[in-house]
Design a protein around this motif. Structure first.
Motif, PDB file in Angstrom:
ATOM      1  N   UNK A  37       0.845  -1.193   0.000  1.00 41.82           N
ATOM      2  CA  UNK A  37       0.000   0.000   0.000  1.00 41.82           C
ATOM      3  C   UNK A  37       0.878   1.238   0.000  1.00 41.82           C
ATOM      4  N   UNK A  38       0.566   2.191  -0.874  1.00 43.45           N
ATOM      5  CA  UNK A  38       1.326   3.441  -0.915  1.00 43.45           C
ATOM      6  C   UNK A  38       0.449   4.544  -1.459  1.00 43.45           C
ATOM      7  N   UNK A  39       0.106   5.487  -0.605  1.00 43.43           N
ATOM      8  CA  UNK A  39      -0.673   6.662  -0.992  1.00 43.43           C
ATOM      9  C   UNK A  39      -1.953   6.277  -1.721  1.00 43.43           C
ATOM     10  N   UNK A  40      -2.682   5.321  -1.155  1.00 40.92           N
ATOM     11  CA  UNK A  40      -3.966   4.929  -1.723  1.00 40.92           C
ATOM     12  C   UNK A  40      -3.876   4.040  -2.940  1.00 40.92           C
ATOM     13  N   UNK A  41      -2.661   3.597  -3.296  1.00 39.31           N
ATOM     14  CA  UNK A  41      -2.491   2.713  -4.444  1.00 39.31           C
ATOM     15  C   UNK A  41      -1.786   1.433  -4.030  1.00 39.31           C
ATOM     16  N   UNK A  42      -1.935   0.426  -4.864  1.00 43.56           N
ATOM     17  CA  UNK A  42      -1.261  -0.843  -4.662  1.00 43.56           C
ATOM     18  C   UNK A  42      -0.218  -1.032  -5.753  1.00 43.56           C
ATOM     19  N   UNK A  43       0.983  -1.377  -5.353  1.00 41.17           N
ATOM     20  CA  UNK A  43       2.046  -1.643  -6.319  1.00 41.17           C
ATOM     21  C   UNK A  43       2.747  -2.937  -5.945  1.00 41.17           C
ATOM     22  N   UNK A  44       3.131  -3.704  -6.945  1.00 33.28           N
ATOM     23  CA  UNK A  44       3.896  -4.922  -6.687  1.00 33.28           C
ATOM     24  C   UNK A  44       5.241  -4.555  -6.081  1.00 33.28           C
ATOM     25  N   UNK A  45       5.551  -5.172  -4.947  1.00 30.43           N
ATOM     26  CA  UNK A  45       6.820  -4.909  -4.274  1.00 30.43           C
ATOM     27  C   UNK A  45       7.670  -6.161  -4.131  1.00 30.43           C
ATOM     28  N   UNK A  46       7.027  -7.348  -4.242  1.00 28.64           N
ATOM     29  CA  UNK A  46       7.747  -8.601  -4.024  1.00 28.64           C
ATOM     30  C   UNK A  46       6.997  -9.747  -4.681  1.00 28.64           C
ATOM     31  N   UNK A  47       7.644 -10.910  -4.698  1.00 31.13           N
ATOM     32  CA  UNK A  47       7.036 -12.136  -5.211  1.00 31.13           C
ATOM     33  C   UNK A  47       7.402 -13.287  -4.288  1.00 31.13           C
ATOM     34  N   UNK A  48       6.459 -14.212  -4.129  1.00 34.30           N
ATOM     35  CA  UNK A  48       6.766 -15.431  -3.384  1.00 34.30           C
ATOM     36  C   UNK A  48       6.950 -16.579  -4.354  1.00 34.30           C
ATOM     37  N   UNK A  49       8.036 -17.337  -4.177  1.00 34.49           N
ATOM     38  CA  UNK A  49       8.282 -18.506  -5.005  1.00 34.49           C
ATOM     39  C   UNK A  49       7.510 -19.703  -4.478  1.00 34.49           C
ATOM     40  N   UNK A 240      -1.927  -2.671   7.458  1.00 32.62           N
ATOM     41  CA  UNK A 240      -1.003  -3.692   6.974  1.00 32.62           C
ATOM     42  C   UNK A 240      -0.067  -3.113   5.916  1.00 32.62           C
ATOM     43  N   UNK A 241       1.184  -3.533   5.947  1.00 32.98           N
ATOM     44  CA  UNK A 241       2.168  -3.019   4.983  1.00 32.98           C
ATOM     45  C   UNK A 241       1.936  -3.571   3.589  1.00 32.98           C
ATOM     46  N   UNK A 242       1.621  -4.884   3.526  1.00 27.22           N
ATOM     47  CA  UNK A 242       1.529  -5.575   2.244  1.00 27.22           C
ATOM     48  C   UNK A 242       0.392  -6.585   2.263  1.00 27.22           C
ATOM     49  N   UNK A 243      -0.074  -6.962   1.067  1.00 28.52           N
ATOM     50  CA  UNK A 243      -1.151  -7.936   0.920  1.00 28.52           C
ATOM     51  C   UNK A 243      -0.823  -8.891  -0.218  1.00 28.52           C
ATOM     52  N   UNK A 265       8.568   0.475 -17.053  1.00 25.83           N
ATOM     53  CA  UNK A 265       7.196   0.715 -17.475  1.00 25.83           C
ATOM     54  C   UNK A 265       6.695   1.976 -16.783  1.00 25.83           C
ATOM     55  N   UNK A 266       6.234   2.944 -17.546  1.00 16.86           N
ATOM     56  CA  UNK A 266       5.860   4.225 -16.963  1.00 16.86           C
ATOM     57  C   UNK A 266       4.589   4.125 -16.127  1.00 16.86           C
ATOM     58  N   UNK A 267       3.608   3.370 -16.588  1.00 15.36           N
ATOM     59  CA  UNK A 267       2.360   3.224 -15.852  1.00 15.36           C
ATOM     60  C   UNK A 267       2.033   1.740 -15.740  1.00 15.36           C
ATOM     61  N   UNK A 268       2.697   1.031 -14.811  1.00 14.39           N
ATOM     62  CA  UNK A 268       2.514  -0.412 -14.729  1.00 14.39           C
ATOM     63  C   UNK A 268       1.099  -0.783 -14.345  1.00 14.39           C
ATOM     64  N   UNK A 269       0.526  -1.802 -14.978  1.00 18.05           N
ATOM     65  CA  UNK A 269      -0.799  -2.248 -14.606  1.00 18.05           C
ATOM     66  C   UNK A 269      -0.867  -2.713 -13.168  1.00 18.05           C
ATOM     67  N   UNK A 270       0.300  -3.056 -12.581  1.00 23.96           N
ATOM     68  CA  UNK A 270       0.310  -3.529 -11.203  1.00 23.96           C
ATOM     69  C   UNK A 270      -0.008  -2.426 -10.213  1.00 23.96           C
ATOM     70  N   UNK A 271       0.084  -1.155 -10.656  1.00 23.79           N
ATOM     71  CA  UNK A 271      -0.212  -0.063  -9.743  1.00 23.79           C
ATOM     72  C   UNK A 271      -1.663   0.341  -9.956  1.00 23.79           C
ATOM     73  N   UNK A 272      -2.460   0.190  -8.924  1.00 25.70           N
ATOM     74  CA  UNK A 272      -3.883   0.441  -9.052  1.00 25.70           C
ATOM     75  C   UNK A 272      -4.385   1.007  -7.737  1.00 25.70           C
TER      76      UNK A 272
END
Length: 296
Positions: A37-49, A240-243, A265-272
């Motif tokens: 979570x960052x300023x009302x948006x969600x961005x990919x920050x990590x991945x679980x293998x 919560x920091x992450x989801x 990517x200037x406007x990643x679809x992951x940021x919503x």
């Protein structure tokens, strides 16, 4: 360069990805995004293998695969799955994203075993071109040979530049003690426990207080198993920091489409916005009081 145990069971492919072979099984990596979570948006920050076993081309459950493996092979299989995830992460994930990998403390019965595993892991990270600081080591809840062995192992992970996450936190006494002793960087909350707490106002208040307590200690939090929009809303409200969960993104087999979410990517679809990510939409929550269905 000497070869690690895991590399001995790896098959390389022309697209840069790798698969593993263990007996009659073919093993593939899947990666599930973790969003911040960052300023009302969600961005990919990590991945679980996540490991995905196949037998004769048919998918098998990870539990079924591990259930067929003798206890004496578990250390080697753990090394293989981590190696596979790291090689595939280097091939198909954004370069800035963190990578969560599992460690079963029960297989590291003494310091020499841990040191050998970490030497092998450094070789793989070098080959994959991954900075150790991107790695988050999820310490699962299996029992270790002794508490002292576990603490020494976690300190060895830290000494190698890795971050530590405690997995499946559920506020039992054993969980609370794990946090006190291991002093993790991240705590991943158990999905079932989160859902139960979200079903009442008192439970949600407790959840929020625990998130704040961890935040005060410098510990980030991940809510796992988020599958519905109302859960995502409450996760954000709790601080919560992450989801992580199906409402946001399902795991993808390597090669994934996730590299497109990199900085280039200037406007990643992951940021919503959290509103656009929530399914159902916020206004559809009128039939729920926290998680519990109520009569209309």
């Amino acid at each position: 360069m000497s070869r690690s145990i895991g590399l001995a069971h790896i098959i390389r492919h022309d697209d840069g990805t790798s698969t593993g072979v263990w007996g009659i099984y073919t093993l593939q990596s899947a990666f599930q995004p973790i969003f911040a979570f960052k300023e009302g948006k969600l961005s990919i920050t990590a991945f679980e293998g996540l490991i995905r076993p196949f037998r004769d081309g048919e998918p098998q459950s990870p539990a079924a695969f591990f259930g067929t493996c003798p206890a004496g092979d578990r250390l080697h299989i753990e090394a293989l799955t981590r190696t596979l995830h790291l090689l595939n992460a280097g091939a198909c994930l954004p370069e800035e994203a963190s990578i969560f990998v599992n460690f079963d403390p029960s297989v590291f019965t003494d310091r020499s075993i841990a040191d050998k595993a970490l030497r092998d892991m450094r070789l793989v990270l070098h080959e994959a071109g991954i900075d150790p600081r991107r790695i988050v080591c999820e310490v699962t809840e299996q029992r270790s040979a002794s508490q002292e062995t576990l603490y020494a192992f976690v300190e060895a992970l830290r000494a190698n530049g890795f971050r530590i996450a405690v997995d499946d936190y559920g506020a039992d006494d054993s969980d609370i003690n794990r946090i006190k002793e291991l002093k993790p960087d991240i705590v991943k909350f158990d999905a079932q426990w989160i859902t139960q707490l979200m079903e009442s106002g008192a439970g949600f208040a407790l959840l929020t207080a625990m998130v704040q307590s961890f935040e005060n200690q410098g510990i980030r939090t991940v809510f796992e198993g988020i599958e519905e929009g109302w859960q995502l809303e409450l996760a954000e409200k709790s601080g919560a920091s992450m989801v992580q969960g199906y409402v946001l993104a399902r795991p993808e087999l390597a090669p994934t489409s996730f590299r497109m979410f990199g900085k280039s990517v200037q406007q990643p679809p992951a940021e919503m916005s959290t509103a656009s990510a929530a399914v159902p939409a916020p206004q559809a929550r009128s039939a729920k009081a926290f998680g519990r269905k109520v009569a209309p």
